[in-house]
Scaffold this motif. Structure first.
Motif, PDB file in Angstrom:
ATOM      1  N   PHE A 167       0.843  -1.179  -0.036  1.00  0.00           N
ATOM      2  CA  PHE A 167      -0.062   0.153  -0.053  1.00  0.00           C
ATOM      3  C   PHE A 167       0.697   1.273  -0.198  1.00  0.00           C
ATOM      4  O   PHE A 167       0.603   2.300  -1.071  1.00  0.00           O
ATOM      5  CB  PHE A 167      -0.976   0.034   1.081  1.00  0.00           C
ATOM      6  CG  PHE A 167      -1.818   1.119   1.403  1.00  0.00           C
ATOM      7  CD1 PHE A 167      -3.178   1.273   0.801  1.00  0.00           C
ATOM      8  CD2 PHE A 167      -1.584   2.383   2.043  1.00  0.00           C
ATOM      9  CE1 PHE A 167      -3.778   2.134   0.851  1.00  0.00           C
ATOM     10  CE2 PHE A 167      -2.245   3.381   2.223  1.00  0.00           C
ATOM     11  CZ  PHE A 167      -3.441   3.418   1.482  1.00  0.00           C
ATOM     12  N   VAL A 168       1.816   1.344   0.970  1.00  0.00           N
ATOM     13  CA  VAL A 168       2.833   2.429   1.020  1.00  0.00           C
ATOM     14  C   VAL A 168       3.426   2.691  -0.353  1.00  0.00           C
ATOM     15  O   VAL A 168       3.576   3.803  -0.855  1.00  0.00           O
ATOM     16  CB  VAL A 168       3.651   2.288   2.030  1.00  0.00           C
ATOM     17  CG1 VAL A 168       4.703   3.340   2.164  1.00  0.00           C
ATOM     18  CG2 VAL A 168       2.943   2.457   3.448  1.00  0.00           C
ATOM     19  N   ALA A 169       4.041   1.775  -0.795  1.00  0.00           N
ATOM     20  CA  ALA A 169       4.946   1.629  -2.137  1.00  0.00           C
ATOM     21  C   ALA A 169       4.058   2.125  -3.117  1.00  0.00           C
ATOM     22  O   ALA A 169       4.553   2.964  -3.831  1.00  0.00           O
ATOM     23  CB  ALA A 169       5.619   0.488  -2.331  1.00  0.00           C
ATOM     24  N   GLN A 170       3.070   1.689  -3.272  1.00  0.00           N
ATOM     25  CA  GLN A 170       2.147   1.915  -4.408  1.00  0.00           C
ATOM     26  C   GLN A 170       1.584   3.302  -4.750  1.00  0.00           C
ATOM     27  O   GLN A 170       1.632   3.804  -5.607  1.00  0.00           O
ATOM     28  CB  GLN A 170       1.232   0.700  -4.833  1.00  0.00           C
ATOM     29  CG  GLN A 170       1.601  -0.537  -5.019  1.00  0.00           C
ATOM     30  CD  GLN A 170       0.672  -1.659  -4.830  1.00  0.00           C
ATOM     31  OE1 GLN A 170      -0.463  -1.583  -4.304  1.00  0.00           O
ATOM     32  NE2 GLN A 170       1.167  -2.783  -5.220  1.00  0.00           N
ATOM     33  N   HIS A 171       1.167   3.742  -3.530  1.00  0.00           N
ATOM     34  CA  HIS A 171       0.731   5.088  -3.526  1.00  0.00           C
ATOM     35  C   HIS A 171       1.750   6.112  -3.629  1.00  0.00           C
ATOM     36  O   HIS A 171       1.417   7.180  -4.208  1.00  0.00           O
ATOM     37  CB  HIS A 171      -0.253   5.203  -2.079  1.00  0.00           C
ATOM     38  CG  HIS A 171      -1.532   4.621  -2.135  1.00  0.00           C
ATOM     39  ND1 HIS A 171      -1.603   3.221  -2.095  1.00  0.00           N
ATOM     40  CD2 HIS A 171      -2.763   5.140  -2.336  1.00  0.00           C
ATOM     41  CE1 HIS A 171      -2.967   2.960  -2.145  1.00  0.00           C
ATOM     42  NE2 HIS A 171      -3.584   4.156  -2.444  1.00  0.00           N
ATOM     43  N   ILE A 172       2.717   5.884  -3.025  1.00  0.00           N
ATOM     44  CA  ILE A 172       4.025   7.047  -3.064  1.00  0.00           C
ATOM     45  C   ILE A 172       4.427   6.857  -4.505  1.00  0.00           C
ATOM     46  O   ILE A 172       4.613   7.990  -4.942  1.00  0.00           O
ATOM     47  CB  ILE A 172       4.979   6.482  -2.262  1.00  0.00           C
ATOM     48  CG1 ILE A 172       4.632   6.840  -0.731  1.00  0.00           C
ATOM     49  CG2 ILE A 172       6.087   7.430  -2.755  1.00  0.00           C
ATOM     50  CD1 ILE A 172       5.695   6.222   0.268  1.00  0.00           C
ATOM     51  N   GLY A 173       4.367   5.550  -5.110  1.00  0.00           N
ATOM     52  CA  GLY A 173       4.811   5.544  -6.595  1.00  0.00           C
ATOM     53  C   GLY A 173       3.757   6.541  -7.388  1.00  0.00           C
ATOM     54  O   GLY A 173       4.235   7.193  -8.419  1.00  0.00           O
ATOM     55  N   VAL A 174       2.576   6.435  -7.395  1.00  0.00           N
ATOM     56  CA  VAL A 174       1.381   7.095  -8.028  1.00  0.00           C
ATOM     57  C   VAL A 174       1.731   8.751  -7.829  1.00  0.00           C
ATOM     58  O   VAL A 174       1.641   9.517  -8.853  1.00  0.00           O
ATOM     59  CB  VAL A 174       0.056   6.798  -7.559  1.00  0.00           C
ATOM     60  CG1 VAL A 174      -1.156   7.916  -8.235  1.00  0.00           C
ATOM     61  CG2 VAL A 174      -0.400   5.393  -8.138  1.00  0.00           C
ATOM     62  N   GLY A 175       1.948   9.087  -6.750  1.00  0.00           N
ATOM     63  CA  GLY A 175       1.958  10.400  -6.376  1.00  0.00           C
ATOM     64  C   GLY A 175       3.453  10.881  -7.018  1.00  0.00           C
ATOM     65  O   GLY A 175       3.428  12.168  -7.502  1.00  0.00           O
ATOM     66  N   TYR A 176       4.417  10.237  -7.089  1.00  0.00           N
ATOM     67  CA  TYR A 176       5.896  10.530  -7.658  1.00  0.00           C
ATOM     68  C   TYR A 176       5.717  10.371  -9.252  1.00  0.00           C
ATOM     69  O   TYR A 176       6.365  11.466  -9.846  1.00  0.00           O
ATOM     70  CB  TYR A 176       6.886   9.518  -7.175  1.00  0.00           C
ATOM     71  CG  TYR A 176       8.253   9.892  -7.551  1.00  0.00           C
ATOM     72  CD1 TYR A 176       8.473  11.135  -7.805  1.00  0.00           C
ATOM     73  CD2 TYR A 176       9.306   8.922  -7.905  1.00  0.00           C
ATOM     74  CE1 TYR A 176       9.844  11.582  -8.259  1.00  0.00           C
ATOM     75  CE2 TYR A 176      10.563   9.371  -8.250  1.00  0.00           C
ATOM     76  CZ  TYR A 176      10.786  10.502  -8.302  1.00  0.00           C
ATOM     77  OH  TYR A 176      12.006  10.942  -8.871  1.00  0.00           O
ATOM     78  N   TYR A 177       4.864   9.500  -9.529  1.00  0.00           N
ATOM     79  CA  TYR A 177       4.911   9.586 -11.056  1.00  0.00           C
ATOM     80  C   TYR A 177       3.998  10.894 -11.683  1.00  0.00           C
ATOM     81  O   TYR A 177       4.682  11.709 -12.647  1.00  0.00           O
ATOM     82  CB  TYR A 177       3.579   8.481 -11.545  1.00  0.00           C
ATOM     83  CG  TYR A 177       3.316   8.411 -13.115  1.00  0.00           C
ATOM     84  CD1 TYR A 177       4.252   8.131 -14.025  1.00  0.00           C
ATOM     85  CD2 TYR A 177       2.160   9.215 -13.298  1.00  0.00           C
ATOM     86  CE1 TYR A 177       3.837   8.237 -15.514  1.00  0.00           C
ATOM     87  CE2 TYR A 177       1.461   9.535 -14.512  1.00  0.00           C
ATOM     88  CZ  TYR A 177       2.525   8.695 -15.618  1.00  0.00           C
ATOM     89  OH  TYR A 177       2.180   9.005 -16.996  1.00  0.00           O
ATOM     90  N   LEU A 178       3.212  11.448 -10.755  1.00  0.00           N
ATOM     91  CA  LEU A 178       2.401  12.848 -11.465  1.00  0.00           C
ATOM     92  C   LEU A 178       3.666  13.999 -11.079  1.00  0.00           C
ATOM     93  O   LEU A 178       3.825  14.737 -11.934  1.00  0.00           O
ATOM     94  CB  LEU A 178       1.123  12.911 -10.352  1.00  0.00           C
ATOM     95  CG  LEU A 178       0.095  11.881 -10.750  1.00  0.00           C
ATOM     96  CD1 LEU A 178      -1.008  12.304  -9.833  1.00  0.00           C
ATOM     97  CD2 LEU A 178      -0.280  11.900 -12.141  1.00  0.00           C
ATOM     98  N   LEU A 179       4.362  13.907  -9.934  1.00  0.00           N
ATOM     99  CA  LEU A 179       5.037  14.792  -9.973  1.00  0.00           C
ATOM    100  C   LEU A 179       6.372  14.873 -10.674  1.00  0.00           C
ATOM    101  O   LEU A 179       6.622  15.888 -11.249  1.00  0.00           O
ATOM    102  CB  LEU A 179       5.951  14.481  -8.261  1.00  0.00           C
ATOM    103  CG  LEU A 179       7.154  15.555  -8.009  1.00  0.00           C
ATOM    104  CD1 LEU A 179       6.632  17.033  -7.893  1.00  0.00           C
ATOM    105  CD2 LEU A 179       7.601  15.297  -6.697  1.00  0.00           C
TER     106      LEU A 179
END
Length: 296
Positions: A167-179
């Motif tokens: 959960f932590v890794a995937q949600h951070i990943g989505v946010g970092y993708y957009l950034l």
């Protein structure tokens, strides 16, 4: 961590300067000149299909940073480095303390993300006819392919067993993708610089791990994913992501120590590529026409 990364990027000196300064004169060079009225051209006609995937020859743009970006100040680079180090200590060193494989799983899940962003932006520029250099799509895809295999190795080692870690890794990943996508459209030099420091921390993390656990790792066999990717499988993509040299790497792959050593060395290659992309250097690798890969 996602909002911390976004705040860090927004507080960066380069970002602040972007907000308060008037439009820069060089921005007008980012727009293709209007086609002659006497000719009927499609949007992508500014791309020469006979030039091996590049835009019109002689444009002087060697890489995405020289085409769409601008150099960063030393202050901005230092800010990015400090921000990445702080986030690593505040988030990953805290959430995954004493749990190396889940930590590596999270890092590798996020490590793939910027390369998704880069290829998405480059596809967009190509689609609207602004710029095309196919080699950067290939290199960034190969970088993602490399990180994907790092991720698969960590999954094989049990790093993704807990729901919370995924959960932590995937949600951070989505946010970092957009950034990363936003930064790339604004200034690809900034996106590359931020990722350079992330990859640098990954290198240091793995380097410390193999030094502290050398004997333990040497007593265990290499994961099958690592054997297939680094030694027994098709090595084209492995060679493709490594830039700046005609020499090819062929890591030894018998033990878990060999696997982590190869991953560490991969991260060093990513650092080198990210640094080169912040200059006007045109990247090359062992698959370029000027290089000859020795047959096995």
């Amino acid at each position: 961590m996602t909002w911390l990364i976004a705040v860090a990027a927004l507080l960066s000196p380069a970002t602040t300067a972007f907000v308060v300064q008037p439009p820069r004169p060089h921005i007008q060079n980012r727009i293709l000149p209007s086609p002659p009225s006497s000719s009927l051209r499609m949007v992508g006609a500014g791309i020469d299909p006979t030039s091996g995937g590049d835009t019109a020859k002689g444009n002087g743009f060697n890489n995405p940073s020289s085409r769409f970006g601008e150099p960063l100040s030393d202050e901005t680079k230092e800010f990015n480095k400090i921000a990445v180090g702080f986030l690593k200590r505040a988030v990953f060193d805290t959430l995954f303390r004493g749990r190396d494989y889940p930590r590596f799983y999270a890092l590798e899940t996020i490590a793939r993300v910027p390369y998704f962003s880069y290829t998405a932006a480059l596809h967009f520029y190509e689609t609207i006819g602004m710029w095309r250099k196919a080699k950067y799509l290939k290199i960034h895809f190969a970088e993602d392919w490399n990180e994907m295999h790092h991720l698969m190795i960590m999954e094989e080692l049990g790093g993704a067993e807990r729901w919370f870690d995924r959960f932590v890794a995937q949600h951070i990943g989505v946010g970092y993708y957009l950034l990363a996508l936003g930064l790339y459209f604004w200034n690809p030099t900034m996106a590359y610089n931020l990722n350079e420091y992330i990859e640098e921390h990954a290198f240091l993390t793995y380097d410390q791990f193999v030094k502290e656990h050398e004997e333990e790792l040497k007593a265990q066999p290499a994961p099958q994913v690592a054997v297939d990717y680094y030694r027994d499988g098709d090595l084209y993509m492995f060679d493709e992501f490594q830039t700046g040299s005609c020499q090819v790497r062929r890591p030894k792959m018998d033990t878990l120590y060999d696997a982590f050593s190869a991953i560490r060395d991969d991260e060093a290659e990513h650092v080198k590529t990210m640094a080169a992309l912040q200059t006007e250097t045109e990247l090359s690798n062992a698959h370029d026409d000027s290089c000859e890969i020795p047959e096995e």
